[in-house]
Design a protein around this motif. Structure first.
Motif, PDB file in Angstrom:
ATOM      1  N   ARG A 161       3.783 -75.697  30.092  1.00  0.00           N
ATOM      2  CA  ARG A 161       3.762 -74.870  31.050  1.00  0.00           C
ATOM      3  C   ARG A 161       3.781 -73.184  30.316  1.00  0.00           C
ATOM      4  NH1 ARG A 161       3.618 -79.241  33.308  1.00  0.00           N
ATOM      5  NH2 ARG A 161       2.658 -79.697  34.746  1.00  0.00           N
ATOM      6  N   ILE A 212       8.813 -84.173  39.380  1.00  0.00           N
ATOM      7  CA  ILE A 212       9.480 -82.561  38.766  1.00  0.00           C
ATOM      8  C   ILE A 212       9.356 -81.614  39.865  1.00  0.00           C
ATOM      9  CG2 ILE A 212       8.897 -80.868  36.797  1.00  0.00           C
ATOM     10  CD1 ILE A 212       8.470 -83.871  35.216  1.00  0.00           C
ATOM     11  N   TRP A 271       9.375 -77.312  40.054  1.00  0.00           N
ATOM     12  CA  TRP A 271       9.766 -76.071  39.058  1.00  0.00           C
ATOM     13  C   TRP A 271      10.128 -74.936  40.082  1.00  0.00           C
ATOM     14  CZ3 TRP A 271       6.416 -73.767  35.770  1.00  0.00           C
ATOM     15  CH2 TRP A 271       6.407 -71.899  34.994  1.00  0.00           C
ATOM     16  N   ASP A 307      10.009 -80.659  28.566  1.00  0.00           N
ATOM     17  CA  ASP A 307       8.629 -80.915  28.024  1.00  0.00           C
ATOM     18  C   ASP A 307       7.725 -79.820  29.172  1.00  0.00           C
ATOM     19  OD1 ASP A 307       9.314 -81.776  25.724  1.00  0.00           O
ATOM     20  OD2 ASP A 307       9.235 -84.164  26.432  1.00  0.00           O
ATOM     21  N   TYR A 308       7.875 -80.477  29.944  1.00  0.00           N
ATOM     22  CA  TYR A 308       7.367 -80.032  31.141  1.00  0.00           C
ATOM     23  C   TYR A 308       7.235 -78.190  31.198  1.00  0.00           C
ATOM     24  CZ  TYR A 308       5.928 -79.128  36.340  1.00  0.00           C
ATOM     25  OH  TYR A 308       5.321 -78.819  37.619  1.00  0.00           O
ATOM     26  N   LEU A 326      12.991 -84.282  29.739  1.00  0.00           N
ATOM     27  CA  LEU A 326      11.410 -84.035  30.301  1.00  0.00           C
ATOM     28  C   LEU A 326      11.746 -82.776  31.134  1.00  0.00           C
ATOM     29  CD1 LEU A 326      12.392 -87.246  32.321  1.00  0.00           C
ATOM     30  CD2 LEU A 326      10.650 -86.916  30.745  1.00  0.00           C
TER      31      LEU A 326
END
Length: 122
Positions: free
Chosen positions: A24, A113, A115, A19-20, A16
């Motif tokens: 970006r 999530i 980051w 992918d996230y 995940l």
């Protein structure tokens, strides 16, 4: 503490996170880079920058987020592992690098999530 062999939940969290970050604009170079000094969950590129990513998942964050669990000892191991990677991959060593944390909490199917680029200095 994370075990040497990631759990299925840990693998899902790393997938995940990957992918996230790819959504970006980052590009995956390698997963689970292991060396005598430790492990880095994801090694990615963000433009010319090599990005070392620590992924932390907590089902609940009552006692702190995943990011809070990256303590001084873990930061030291991450930095040493990143240096090992850069010593073995000269092309990556020519450009800038940084250490990011992706912190997740909530249900594994749809976690929140966070980051944190350049999460700490080395």
């Amino acid at each position: 503490m994370k075990s040497e062999a990631p759990t299925s939940t840990g693998r899902r969290a790393e997938a995940l996170a990957c992918d996230y970050l790819e959504a970006r604009g980052l590009r995956l170079l390698t997963r689970n880079y292991r060396c005598p000094r430790g492990e880095i969950d994801l090694v990615m590129r963000d433009g010319a920058t090599t990005v070392f990513v620590e992924v932390r998942y907590r089902r609940r964050d009552d006692f702190g987020s995943g990011a809070d669990s990256v303590d001084a000892r873990k930061r030291t191991r991450l930095a040493a592992s990143a240096l090992h990677y850069l010593q073995r991959h000269r092309e990556a060593a020519r450009g800038p690098s940084r250490l990011d944390v992706v912190s997740m909490s909530g249900p594994p199917q749809a976690p929140r999530i966070l980051w944190i680029p350049n999460a700490f200095d080395v």
